[in-house]
Design a protein around this motif. Sequence first.
Motif, PDB file in Angstrom:
ATOM      1  N   ILE A  64       0.828  -1.208   0.000  1.00  0.00           N
ATOM      2  CA  ILE A  64       0.000   0.000   0.000  1.00  0.00           C
ATOM      3  C   ILE A  64       0.866   1.263   0.000  1.00  0.00           C
ATOM      4  CG2 ILE A  64      -0.282   0.163   2.498  1.00  0.00           C
ATOM      5  CD1 ILE A  64      -3.253   0.885   1.896  1.00  0.00           C
ATOM      6  N   ASN A  65       2.013   1.213   0.663  1.00  0.00           N
ATOM      7  CA  ASN A  65       2.920   2.363   0.674  1.00  0.00           C
ATOM      8  C   ASN A  65       3.660   2.489  -0.656  1.00  0.00           C
ATOM      9  OD1 ASN A  65       2.147   2.819   3.304  1.00  0.00           O
ATOM     10  ND2 ASN A  65       3.897   1.733   4.159  1.00  0.00           N
ATOM     11  N   LEU A  66       4.046   1.357  -1.256  1.00  0.00           N
ATOM     12  CA  LEU A  66       4.760   1.399  -2.533  1.00  0.00           C
ATOM     13  C   LEU A  66       3.871   1.937  -3.646  1.00  0.00           C
ATOM     14  CD1 LEU A  66       6.725  -1.964  -2.327  1.00  0.00           C
ATOM     15  CD2 LEU A  66       7.621   0.343  -2.046  1.00  0.00           C
ATOM     16  N   ILE A  67       2.601   1.488  -3.686  1.00  0.00           N
ATOM     17  CA  ILE A  67       1.705   1.955  -4.746  1.00  0.00           C
ATOM     18  C   ILE A  67       1.337   3.422  -4.541  1.00  0.00           C
ATOM     19  CG2 ILE A  67      -0.546   1.342  -3.796  1.00  0.00           C
ATOM     20  CD1 ILE A  67       0.596   0.684  -7.375  1.00  0.00           C
ATOM     21  N   ALA A  68       1.352   3.906  -3.304  1.00  0.00           N
ATOM     22  CA  ALA A  68       1.048   5.314  -3.036  1.00  0.00           C
ATOM     23  C   ALA A  68       2.155   6.228  -3.556  1.00  0.00           C
ATOM     24  CB  ALA A  68       0.842   5.538  -1.548  1.00  0.00           C
ATOM     25  N   GLU A  69       3.361   5.688  -3.713  1.00  0.00           N
ATOM     26  CA  GLU A  69       4.477   6.484  -4.236  1.00  0.00           C
ATOM     27  C   GLU A  69       4.385   6.696  -5.744  1.00  0.00           C
ATOM     28  OE1 GLU A  69       8.079   4.575  -3.041  1.00  0.00           O
ATOM     29  OE2 GLU A  69       7.716   4.939  -0.912  1.00  0.00           O
ATOM     30  N   VAL A  70       3.600   5.856  -6.442  1.00  0.00           N
ATOM     31  CA  VAL A  70       3.440   5.989  -7.891  1.00  0.00           C
ATOM     32  C   VAL A  70       2.451   7.123  -8.157  1.00  0.00           C
ATOM     33  CG1 VAL A  70       2.683   4.823 -10.004  1.00  0.00           C
ATOM     34  CG2 VAL A  70       3.878   3.540  -8.225  1.00  0.00           C
ATOM     35  N   PRO A  71       2.858   8.148  -8.917  1.00  0.00           N
ATOM     36  CA  PRO A  71       1.934   9.267  -9.164  1.00  0.00           C
ATOM     37  C   PRO A  71       0.770   8.826 -10.049  1.00  0.00           C
ATOM     38  CG  PRO A  71       3.936   9.524 -10.465  1.00  0.00           C
ATOM     39  CD  PRO A  71       4.144   8.341  -9.575  1.00  0.00           C
ATOM     40  N   PRO A  72      -0.395   9.478  -9.925  1.00  0.00           N
ATOM     41  CA  PRO A  72      -1.535   9.131 -10.778  1.00  0.00           C
ATOM     42  C   PRO A  72      -1.222   9.405 -12.248  1.00  0.00           C
ATOM     43  CG  PRO A  72      -2.194  10.664  -9.046  1.00  0.00           C
ATOM     44  CD  PRO A  72      -0.716  10.520  -8.977  1.00  0.00           C
ATOM     45  N   LYS A  73      -1.723   8.552 -13.100  1.00  0.00           N
ATOM     46  CA  LYS A  73      -1.504   8.706 -14.544  1.00  0.00           C
ATOM     47  C   LYS A  73      -2.558   9.650 -15.104  1.00  0.00           C
ATOM     48  CE  LYS A  73      -0.884   5.948 -18.699  1.00  0.00           C
ATOM     49  NZ  LYS A  73      -0.890   4.594 -19.243  1.00  0.00           N
ATOM     50  N   GLU A  74      -2.105  10.737 -15.743  1.00  0.00           N
ATOM     51  CA  GLU A  74      -3.033  11.704 -16.326  1.00  0.00           C
ATOM     52  C   GLU A  74      -3.452  11.236 -17.710  1.00  0.00           C
ATOM     53  OE1 GLU A  74      -1.300  15.588 -16.312  1.00  0.00           O
ATOM     54  OE2 GLU A  74      -1.711  15.872 -14.183  1.00  0.00           O
ATOM     55  N   VAL A  75      -4.757  11.210 -17.954  1.00  0.00           N
ATOM     56  CA  VAL A  75      -5.313  10.784 -19.239  1.00  0.00           C
ATOM     57  C   VAL A  75      -6.350  11.800 -19.689  1.00  0.00           C
ATOM     58  CG1 VAL A  75      -4.896   8.323 -18.846  1.00  0.00           C
ATOM     59  CG2 VAL A  75      -7.024   9.337 -18.058  1.00  0.00           C
ATOM     60  N   THR A  76      -6.718  11.764 -20.972  1.00  0.00           N
ATOM     61  CA  THR A  76      -7.717  12.691 -21.501  1.00  0.00           C
ATOM     62  C   THR A  76      -9.060  12.018 -21.722  1.00  0.00           C
ATOM     63  OG1 THR A  76      -6.941  12.222 -23.748  1.00  0.00           O
ATOM     64  CG2 THR A  76      -5.984  14.132 -22.626  1.00  0.00           C
ATOM     65  N   GLU A  77      -9.111  10.705 -21.721  1.00  0.00           N
ATOM     66  CA  GLU A  77     -10.363   9.980 -21.950  1.00  0.00           C
ATOM     67  C   GLU A  77     -11.236   9.972 -20.710  1.00  0.00           C
ATOM     68  OE1 GLU A  77      -7.350   8.246 -22.298  1.00  0.00           O
ATOM     69  OE2 GLU A  77      -7.094   8.710 -24.404  1.00  0.00           O
ATOM     70  N   ARG A  78     -12.537   9.751 -20.916  1.00  0.00           N
ATOM     71  CA  ARG A  78     -13.478   9.655 -19.794  1.00  0.00           C
ATOM     72  C   ARG A  78     -13.434   8.271 -19.161  1.00  0.00           C
ATOM     73  NH1 ARG A  78     -18.834  10.078 -21.782  1.00  0.00           N
ATOM     74  NH2 ARG A  78     -19.444   9.922 -19.596  1.00  0.00           N
ATOM     75  N   VAL A  79     -13.142   7.259 -19.961  1.00  0.00           N
ATOM     76  CA  VAL A  79     -13.091   5.882 -19.469  1.00  0.00           C
ATOM     77  C   VAL A  79     -11.738   5.292 -19.874  1.00  0.00           C
ATOM     78  CG1 VAL A  79     -14.123   3.591 -19.608  1.00  0.00           C
ATOM     79  CG2 VAL A  79     -15.592   5.606 -19.676  1.00  0.00           C
ATOM     80  N   VAL A  80     -11.028   4.725 -18.918  1.00  0.00           N
ATOM     81  CA  VAL A  80      -9.734   4.085 -19.186  1.00  0.00           C
ATOM     82  C   VAL A  80      -9.810   2.640 -18.692  1.00  0.00           C
ATOM     83  CG1 VAL A  80      -8.406   6.218 -19.021  1.00  0.00           C
ATOM     84  CG2 VAL A  80      -8.775   4.843 -16.981  1.00  0.00           C
ATOM     85  N   TRP A  81      -8.854   1.846 -19.128  1.00  0.00           N
ATOM     86  CA  TRP A  81      -8.784   0.468 -18.634  1.00  0.00           C
ATOM     87  C   TRP A  81      -7.405   0.201 -18.069  1.00  0.00           C
ATOM     88  CZ3 TRP A  81      -5.057  -2.314 -21.060  1.00  0.00           C
ATOM     89  CH2 TRP A  81      -4.701  -1.937 -22.348  1.00  0.00           C
ATOM     90  N   CYS A  82      -7.354  -0.715 -17.125  1.00  0.00           N
ATOM     91  CA  CYS A  82      -6.104  -1.103 -16.486  1.00  0.00           C
ATOM     92  C   CYS A  82      -6.021  -2.619 -16.486  1.00  0.00           C
ATOM     93  CB  CYS A  82      -6.059  -0.563 -15.054  1.00  0.00           C
ATOM     94  SG  CYS A  82      -4.548  -1.010 -14.160  1.00  0.00           S
ATOM     95  N   ASP A  83      -4.860  -3.140 -16.866  1.00  0.00           N
ATOM     96  CA  ASP A  83      -4.642  -4.588 -16.810  1.00  0.00           C
ATOM     97  C   ASP A  83      -3.376  -4.926 -16.022  1.00  0.00           C
ATOM     98  OD1 ASP A  83      -2.648  -3.838 -18.532  1.00  0.00           O
ATOM     99  OD2 ASP A  83      -3.234  -5.178 -20.163  1.00  0.00           O
ATOM    100  N   GLY A  84      -2.892  -3.996 -15.242  1.00  0.00           N
ATOM    101  CA  GLY A  84      -1.693  -4.220 -14.448  1.00  0.00           C
ATOM    102  C   GLY A  84      -0.420  -3.890 -15.186  1.00  0.00           C
ATOM    103  N   GLY A  85      -0.499  -3.760 -16.510  1.00  0.00           N
ATOM    104  CA  GLY A  85       0.642  -3.357 -17.310  1.00  0.00           C
ATOM    105  C   GLY A  85       1.735  -4.391 -17.466  1.00  0.00           C
ATOM    106  N   SER A  86       1.481  -5.635 -17.102  1.00  0.00           N
ATOM    107  CA  SER A  86       2.541  -6.640 -17.190  1.00  0.00           C
ATOM    108  C   SER A  86       2.205  -7.785 -18.130  1.00  0.00           C
ATOM    109  CB  SER A  86       2.815  -7.219 -15.797  1.00  0.00           C
ATOM    110  OG  SER A  86       3.213  -6.204 -14.919  1.00  0.00           O
ATOM    111  N   GLY A  87       1.233  -7.603 -19.003  1.00  0.00           N
ATOM    112  CA  GLY A  87       0.872  -8.680 -19.926  1.00  0.00           C
ATOM    113  C   GLY A  87       0.317  -9.875 -19.171  1.00  0.00           C
ATOM    114  N   PRO A  88       0.896 -11.065 -19.380  1.00  0.00           N
ATOM    115  CA  PRO A  88       0.358 -12.259 -18.726  1.00  0.00           C
ATOM    116  C   PRO A  88       0.542 -12.258 -17.208  1.00  0.00           C
ATOM    117  CG  PRO A  88       2.358 -12.790 -19.924  1.00  0.00           C
ATOM    118  CD  PRO A  88       2.007 -11.371 -20.265  1.00  0.00           C
ATOM    119  N   GLU A  89       1.415 -11.413 -16.678  1.00  0.00           N
ATOM    120  CA  GLU A  89       1.618 -11.342 -15.230  1.00  0.00           C
ATOM    121  C   GLU A  89       0.701 -10.322 -14.574  1.00  0.00           C
ATOM    122  OE1 GLU A  89       5.691 -10.357 -14.934  1.00  0.00           O
ATOM    123  OE2 GLU A  89       6.381 -12.305 -15.597  1.00  0.00           O
TER     124      GLU A  89
END
Length: 119
Positions: A64-89
Amino acid sequence: MSSNRSALLLRHFALRNVIPFGSRSLTNKKEDICTHTGQKWDSDDYRLARFMNAPKHVNHNWAINLIAEVPPKEVTERVVWCDGGSGPEGHPRVYINLDKPGNHACGYCGLRFVKKGHH
């Protein structure tokens, strides 16, 4: 019997609960280290016996502390998707609505997204 051998036997019996482990003559009172779940035993708890010959290793880099250090990703879309960014992992794809102002976190990995230009 030598004194070293008798001390080892005494420790062995103490670990097997033949002799009450809370006995002051057998143990050194040690303060337990708190884990990320809040687990912390009293200094006379028998479960601390496993740490008599080796230290208790606690990772202080909590997720929880490590993920809090990652800044929020700024996007222009109203709806975004997240898959963890690691492909099969990673994790299953999750769609996140950014209509409301502020940061919006992924329920799986905690990555945060914010809509750019939102008032």
